[in-house]
Design an enzyme around this catalytic site. Structure first.
Site, PDB file in Angstrom:
ATOM      1  CG  HIS A  58     -35.689 -43.963  32.271  1.00  0.00           C
ATOM      2  ND1 HIS A  58     -34.350 -44.247  32.360  1.00  0.00           N
ATOM      3  CD2 HIS A  58     -35.773 -42.902  31.432  1.00  0.00           C
ATOM      4  CE1 HIS A  58     -33.661 -43.393  31.607  1.00  0.00           C
ATOM      5  NE2 HIS A  58     -34.522 -42.568  31.023  1.00  0.00           N
ATOM      6  CG  HIS A  60     -37.344 -38.602  28.802  1.00  0.00           C
ATOM      7  ND1 HIS A  60     -36.333 -37.867  29.396  1.00  0.00           N
ATOM      8  CD2 HIS A  60     -36.836 -39.853  28.617  1.00  0.00           C
ATOM      9  CE1 HIS A  60     -35.257 -38.636  29.545  1.00  0.00           C
ATOM     10  NE2 HIS A  60     -35.539 -39.838  29.082  1.00  0.00           N
ATOM     11  CG  ASN A  92     -34.504 -34.844  29.923  1.00  0.00           C
ATOM     12  OD1 ASN A  92     -35.521 -35.224  30.491  1.00  0.00           O
ATOM     13  ND2 ASN A  92     -34.087 -35.372  28.789  1.00  0.00           N
ATOM     14  CG  HIS A 230     -30.821 -45.885  29.432  1.00  0.00           C
ATOM     15  ND1 HIS A 230     -29.495 -45.600  29.672  1.00  0.00           N
ATOM     16  CD2 HIS A 230     -31.435 -44.687  29.370  1.00  0.00           C
ATOM     17  CE1 HIS A 230     -29.317 -44.303  29.754  1.00  0.00           C
ATOM     18  NE2 HIS A 230     -30.488 -43.720  29.578  1.00  0.00           N
ATOM     19  CG  ASP A 303     -34.989 -43.852  27.801  1.00  0.00           C
ATOM     20  OD1 ASP A 303     -35.393 -42.723  28.181  1.00  0.00           O
ATOM     21  OD2 ASP A 303     -33.930 -44.016  27.174  1.00  0.00           O
ATOM     22  CG  HIS A 307     -37.609 -36.541  20.137  1.00  0.00           C
ATOM     23  ND1 HIS A 307     -37.050 -35.499  20.848  1.00  0.00           N
ATOM     24  CD2 HIS A 307     -36.912 -37.650  20.484  1.00  0.00           C
ATOM     25  CE1 HIS A 307     -36.050 -35.964  21.588  1.00  0.00           C
ATOM     26  NE2 HIS A 307     -35.948 -37.265  21.388  1.00  0.00           N
TER      27      HIS A 307
END
Length: 424
Positions: A58, A60, A92, A230, A303, A307
């Site tokens: 998991h 991103h 995503n 999660h 996870d 950003h």
């Protein structure tokens, strides 16, 4: 030329045993008490722990579409820095990998720039909008790791049931971000003592647990493998435990930050403590630890959610959810939960290696002759201060900046090649 790891320690039934490991053509060719080979590259691992490469199901990576936050290159460098040899990025992105062409484009980017193995998810629904299912069979044939709309929960029960039925047909897991949107009410942190004290809108625990309860019953009806992302609440742990006892094929993961932090660690308007699901109560954190220990929760996943700094440089109510996690997951858990005796070192390594591999039938996570040389070398004796400015990730959004950590990743080897080596 082969690669010889000399004088390292490996875990055998929780005991540290000295071994040499010889790697040739990307494969572990030999593991023995002592190996002597002339003309091969040798790395002295004296005092180091050698484990299977960590597997993170998991993360991103943001590419395509969010390259200002992270790229495949920087995200996989961060993963290698954290000891991960295989990672699974969520869909995503923009565009979403909801068709074979987009998935193939992402795979091409992975081949060009990745520093570790990358197994991308495909979405459950087109554009992750929850309206139309993707082509499950075509995406499986195109190399999708599994199916998820992570980042948003599938709100329609019928849509989720149809997805599970399609996933069952192609023998693939459905991986779920569990969140009932009608119960969020604009929340930014957990609905509890801290949200009331700071007067910040809260997200109730039931927003997660009600979706898990729904999905477990749907998974039982569909007969598919259902994996919960999660997990964060004690109610969720209870529901998953009961489902496993009932024979439902449900598995679950927990993040390092939910294991070591809770709402009491949020002392002000700090967006680096904003993640989804949010940090819950101390009783929830204790339930997550108990769930790992009794097998209700199967594995640990980071996870990793990078950003850009300007995106997080606002108030906690308006900042995006998510923190980075790839580079310090092991170190954090070793410092906070192994050193105090909550977990054994063997348990922690297993939750990061063999358990995720077994959960998703990945064929990874073990040190054995004839297997791919995906290896993590750890210096358990090192201590250091976490400095976000030294991250390999593009992102700096972490609540752990300045924390003193025990242990560090010395080297990460992927298919016999060094993907990361500690700087001198």
């Amino acid at each position: 030329m082969g690669l010889l790891l000399k004088n390292g320690m490996v875990l055998e039934n929780s005991n540290e045993v000295r071994k040499d490991i010889f790697i040739e053509d990307g494969v572990i060719a030999e593991i023995a008490d002592s190996i002597e080979r002339e003309g091969e590259e040798m790395i002295d691992c004296t005092g180091m722990l050698i484990t299977p490469g960590f597997v993170d199901v998991h993360v991103h990576l943001r590419e395509p579409g969010g390259e200002h936050k992270e790229t495949i290159e920087t995200g996989t460098l961060a993963a290698a820095r954290g000891g991960f040899t295989a990672i699974c990025p969520m869909p995503n992105t923009r565009p979403v990998p909801d068709n074979v062409e987009t998935l193939a484009n992402i795979q091409d980017r992975i081949k060009e720039t990745a520093h570790v193995k990358v197994l991308p998810y495909a979405s459950i629904t087109e554009r992750q909008l929850g309206r139309d299912l993707v082509d499950f069979r075509g995406l499986k044939q195109g190399g999708a790791f599994a199916f998820t709309d992570d980042g948003v929960g599938v709100q329609s029960a019928d849509m989720m049931l149809q997805a599970m039925l399609e996933a069952k047909k192609v023998d693939m897991p459905v991986v779920a971000h569990t969140e009932e949107n009608t119960l969020i009410h604009g929340g930014a942190i957990h609905e509890g003592e801290t949200s009331r004290r700071l007067k910040i809108p809260g997200i109730p625990s039931v927003a997660e647990s009600v979706h898990i309860a729904r999905d477990i019953l749907l998974a039982e009806a569909a007969g598919c493998h259902y994996h919960v992302c999660h997990v964060s609440t004690k109610e969720s742990v209870r529901i998953i435990r009961d489902a496993k006892r009932a024979g439902v094929h449900v598995t679950a993961e927990v993040t390092p930050h939910h294991l070591v932090l809770d709402e009491n660690d949020i002392t002000g308007d700090d967006p680096n403590f904003k993640m989804n699901p949010p940090l819950r109560g101390s009783d929830d954190r204790e339930a997550l630890i108990a769930g790992l220990l009794d097998g209700t929760i199967d594995l640990i996943a980071t996870d990793h959610a990078p950003h850009a700094e300007e995106e997080k440089a606002v108030g906690i109510e308006t900042a995006p959810f998510g923190i980075t996690g790839s580079e310090n997951a092991f170190q954090l858990l070793y410092t906070k939960l192994v050193k105090n005796g909550t977990f054994t070192l063997q348990q922690l390594v297993d939750w990061l290696t063999v358990r995720p591999s077994e959960t998703f039938n990945m064929g990874m996570g073990v040190l054995a002759e004839g297997r791919a040389a995906d290896i993590t070398v750890i210096d358990l004796g090192k201590t250091y201060t976490l400095d976000k400015e030294k991250f390999y990730s593009k992102a700096r959004n972490t609540p752990f900046h300045g924390m003193e950590l025990e242990s560090d990743i010395h080297m990460t080897i992927v298919d016999g090649k060094v993907a990361y080596k500690e700087e001198a």
